[in-house]
Design a protein around this motif. Structure first.
Motif, mmCIF file in Angstrom:
data_model
loop_
_atom_site.group_PDB
_atom_site.id
_atom_site.type_symbol
_atom_site.label_atom_id
_atom_site.label_comp_id
_atom_site.label_asym_id
_atom_site.label_seq_id
_atom_site.Cartn_x
_atom_site.Cartn_y
_atom_site.Cartn_z
ATOM 1 N N UNK A 266 7.658 -13.743 1.359
ATOM 2 C CA UNK A 266 7.196 -13.268 2.665
ATOM 3 C C UNK A 266 7.972 -12.013 3.049
ATOM 4 N N UNK A 267 9.232 -11.963 2.662
ATOM 5 C CA UNK A 267 10.012 -10.751 2.898
ATOM 6 C C UNK A 267 9.467 -9.583 2.107
ATOM 7 N N UNK A 268 9.106 -9.855 0.876
ATOM 8 C CA UNK A 268 8.554 -8.814 0.009
ATOM 9 C C UNK A 268 7.296 -8.205 0.613
ATOM 10 N N UNK A 269 6.381 -9.084 1.026
ATOM 11 C CA UNK A 269 5.121 -8.591 1.581
ATOM 12 C C UNK A 269 5.373 -7.814 2.873
ATOM 13 N N UNK A 270 6.269 -8.350 3.698
ATOM 14 C CA UNK A 270 6.570 -7.682 4.963
ATOM 15 C C UNK A 270 7.091 -6.272 4.719
ATOM 16 N N UNK A 271 8.012 -6.131 3.780
ATOM 17 C CA UNK A 271 8.590 -4.819 3.504
ATOM 18 C C UNK A 271 7.542 -3.862 2.964
ATOM 19 N N UNK A 272 6.678 -4.377 2.071
ATOM 20 C CA UNK A 272 5.639 -3.528 1.494
ATOM 21 C C UNK A 272 4.697 -3.024 2.579
#
Lengths: 347, 347
Positions: A266-272
Motif C-alpha cells: 500500500x505504501x508502494x502504490x501510494x508513493x507511485x
DNA sequence: TAGGTCATGATGCACGTACCTCATATCTGG
DNA sequence: CCAGATATGAGGTACGTGCATCATGACCTA
C-alpha cells in the motif's frame, strides 16, 4: 474397470501375528514406549513393512479421545499477506474440527525473532502436536525450532523456510523460481533495458533472499541491459516502503522498473500515485491483497505474483495430519503454485 | 492467543439427552432408519442444531468397518488432459486409503453418452458411495445421474457441469471466466483486430460452451475489431483437430489468431508447424499437457489456460468425504483457479 | 377386549487403536 | 544358581458411531 480389493486393510493384530509377538509389544513399538529389545522391535518393524501396515489415523485419534492440536504462529502488523494467511487459517478451523484437529492461531510482532522464539518455547508438547511458523533465519528462532522438535513437537515452516534446522517440512512456493519469473517478465517489459529498483522486506527472510537471488541470476543471464538498484529493506512496512519508493523516484528520474519482493504494497502504490509516474514505470509485486488488487486495477502495478494462502494453509493442515503420528517420510503434498495476475485475470 | 476449548465435542449421547429421547432414536434419525414419528424426529433435529452436534466421520466409518467408496468415471482416448486427470486420481489412491477411502477409476469412451449412462446405471449403492463424472449435457446422462442419485449415490460433476440434474456438487473452474480471459489476452495480442478461429471439442460439453460464451461476450464488448470464425468441433481428437486447423490455415491466409477451447492440442501444434505459420499466429489453448508444453516452448502456442487436475481431484475427494454422510449443505471447497502459463512460467 | 402394528427404549457387540494392569518368561550379574 | 531387573504376554476398558435384538408401551381396529 479395476477390481475391488477384497483384502481387509492390515491392523495391529495382523502385525502381531506376522511378527510372532503379542499385541502389547506391537503397541509398545508403535508408540515408542520403553521395554522392548532392539531385536524384537526390528522384528515388528519388519512385519509392518512386509504386510504394509498403516496405522489408522482416525481410530488412533478416537482411541486417544483427543484432537490433534495445531498451532499457527503468524506475524502481526500491517502486512496484508499475513492477515490473509490468518484469515485462511480461520476459515479452516471449523472443517478441521470435524477431522479431530484443533487449530489455534498466535499472532506475534512481525520480524521480532525473540518474540517468535519465546512463543515456540512456550509451547507444551501435551497441548500442541504441531507448530507451523512463518519465520526469518535468526539464530534464536533456529534454536527454538530445534528445541521444540526435541520436546516432541513437529515444527513446519510456512512461506519462508529454515533449512538446516530440525523443522520437518516446508510449505510454500519455490521463491527462487518466483524471482526468476519476475525477472523474465520485467526483461520483456523493458526491451531496451534501464534501471530497476528492488525492494525487500528483510534479507533475513529466506523467501525474500531466495527471490532476490533468482531475480538477479535470471536478469544477469538473460537481460544484462538491466541495472539493478538496491535491494533496499522496507521491513514489510507500509510507511517505510512508501518513503523508500518516494525517495527512489525522486533520486532516479529515469527509473524504468520496480520489483517489490516483500510486502508493504500500500505504501508502494501510494508513493507511485503521489509521484504521478504510476503507469510509466513497470512494477511487479507479490501477493494478491487489497492494495495490490487496487494497484493492478489502477495500473500502478503491472503484475502480481501470488502464493495462494488458502492453498498453503490447506497443505499445512494436511501435512500436519500425516506427520502427527510419526510417519517417518515426507508427507505427500501438492506443490504450491506461483500464480501470475494481471489486471485481466484478477480473481 | 486464543483459548483452548475445554468443552468436549458433542456426541450422540449428548443429542439424546438434549432431545429427551433414547440413543436408539437418535440413531434412527441420524441414519434415516424407519420407525420415528415426524414430531420426534423434529425434536432430535432441533437438539442437533442447538448443541451443534457434528457426527464424527472417522468414528462413523470405523463403526461401519468399511471404507468410503469413490468411483471416478473419466473419458478415455487421446485426450491428454483426461489422462492427467486419471494420473492425478492414481496418485491419490494411496493417501486416500489411509483415510478409509477406496478409490476406483473407470475409463469410458470419450463423448459416448450412452456408455457413460450405462456405467452410472451399473453402480451399486452398496459398493459405491459417490461417483465423480466428466460428462456432456446429453439427456441419457442426465437421466442416469438422477437415477444414481435416487439410488443413494452422491454424484458430483468434474470439469464440466450438469446444471439442472440432481448432481450434488460441481468441481472445476469458472469456464465463462476462462473464455473471457482468453478473449482479453487475444484482444491485447491483436490490437488491429483480425480473424480469430475458434475450435471446440463438443458444444454438448458444458465447459466448452461456457468458454465459448465467455470468449464471445468479452470480445464483442471490448474488441469489436476481431472477427470470430467458427466454432468448429474437433471432438477433442488429435487427428480431427489437425485436419481442421490445416484447413483453416489454408482457407484463411490472413488468420491472425486461434483459440482452441477443447483438447486435441497435439493435432493443433502439428498442423501449425506443418504450415510454417507457427509463431505468426497468436494461439491460446487449454490445459498444461505434453503437447501444449511443447507448443509453448516452440512458440507455436502463446498462452495456455490450465485448470490444475491435481487440485480438482483433491477437491473432489475432500468434497466426497464431506458429502458422504448426508451433510445437507454445500461442502467447503477451495475454488479451482485458472492458471495462466506462458513460455516463461512453465512448471 | 384381544390381537396387531408401530414408536421407542435398553442394551450389547463391533470397528482399530491407545493405554492400563497384572502375570509370566527371559536375561543379567554376582 | 538365585535374586532382581527387564522383556513380553494376556486381557481389559475406552473412544464415538453403526447396527442388531429384544422388551415395552401406546394406539388402532375388529
Amino acid at each position: 474397470m479395476n477390481e475391488i480389493g477384497l483384502r481387509r486393510r492390515a491392523t495391529v493384530h495382523d502385525v502381531a501375528r506376522a511378527a510372532g509377538v503379542s499385541l502389547a509389544t506391537v503397541d509398545r513399538v508403535l508408540n515408542s514406549r520403553p521395554g522392548v529389545r532392539a531385536a524384537t522391535a526390528e522384528k515388528v518393524e519388519a512385519a509392518i513393512a512386509e504386510i504394509g501396515f498403516q496405522r489408522d489415523l482416525s481410530a488412533s485419534l478416537l482411541a486417544r479421545a483427543r484432537d490433534l492440536k495445531l498451532s499457527f504462529i503468524i506475524p502481526d502488523g500491517s502486512n496484508e499477506f499475513m492477515a490473509s494467511l490468518a484469515d485462511a487459517v480461520a476459515r479452516r478451523v471449523g472443517p478441521a474440527l470435524a477431522d479431530r484437529m484443533h487449530i489455534e492461531t498466535h499472532r506475534i510482532r512481525a520480524l521480532d525473532a525473540d518474540a517468535l522464539a519465546r512463543s515456540l518455547d512456550a509451547l507444551d508438547a501435551r497441548q500442541c502436536d504441531c507448530a507451523v511458523i512463518v519465520a526469518g533465519e535468526e539464530p534464536s528462532v533456529q534454536a527454538a525450532v530445534d528445541n521444540a522438535t526435541r520436546r516432541g513437537i513437529v515444527v513446519m515452516t510456512l512461506v519462508s523456510d529454515l533449512p538446516g534446522t530440525l523443522r520437518r517440512h516446508f510449505i510454500g512456493i519455490d521463491n527462487a523460481a518466483a524471482g526468476r519469473t519476475a525477472a523474465s517478465l520485467m526483461g520483456r517489459f523493458l526491451p531496451d533495458g534501464g534501471k530497476v529498483a528492488v525492494i525487500a522486506g528483510s534479507l533475513h527472510l529466506r523467501d525474500h533472499s531466495d527471490r532476490l537471488e533468482g531475480f538477479r541470476a535470471a536478469l544477469a543471464a538473460e537481460f544484462p541491459a538491466i541495472e539493478i538498484i538496491g535491494p533496499i529493506e522496507g521491513h514489510d512496512e507500509r510507511s517505510e516502503t512508501q518513503a523508500i519508493v518516494a525517495e527512489l523516484l525522486e533520486r532516479h528520474g529515469d527509473l524504468a522498473g520496480l520489483y517489490n519482493l516483500g510486502a508493504g504494497n500500500s505504501g508502494l502504490v501510494a508513493a507511485l500515485e503521489a509521484s504521478k509516474r504510476a503507469g510509466a514505470i513497470r512494477v511487479i509485486a507479490h501477493e494478491l491483497t487489497d492494495p495490490t488488487r487496487r494497484g493492478l486495477r489502477s495500473g500502478a502495478i503491472d503484475v502480481v505474483l501470488d502464493q495462494n494462502p488458502d492453498g498453503e494453509i490447506r497443505e499445512a493442515i494436511a501435512a500436519a495430519r500425516s506427520l502427527a503420528l510419526g510417519s517417518s517420510g515426507k508427507p505427500v503434498t501438492d506443490p504450491i503454485e506461483i500464480g501470475i495476475f494481471l489486471r485481466d485475470n484478477l480473481r
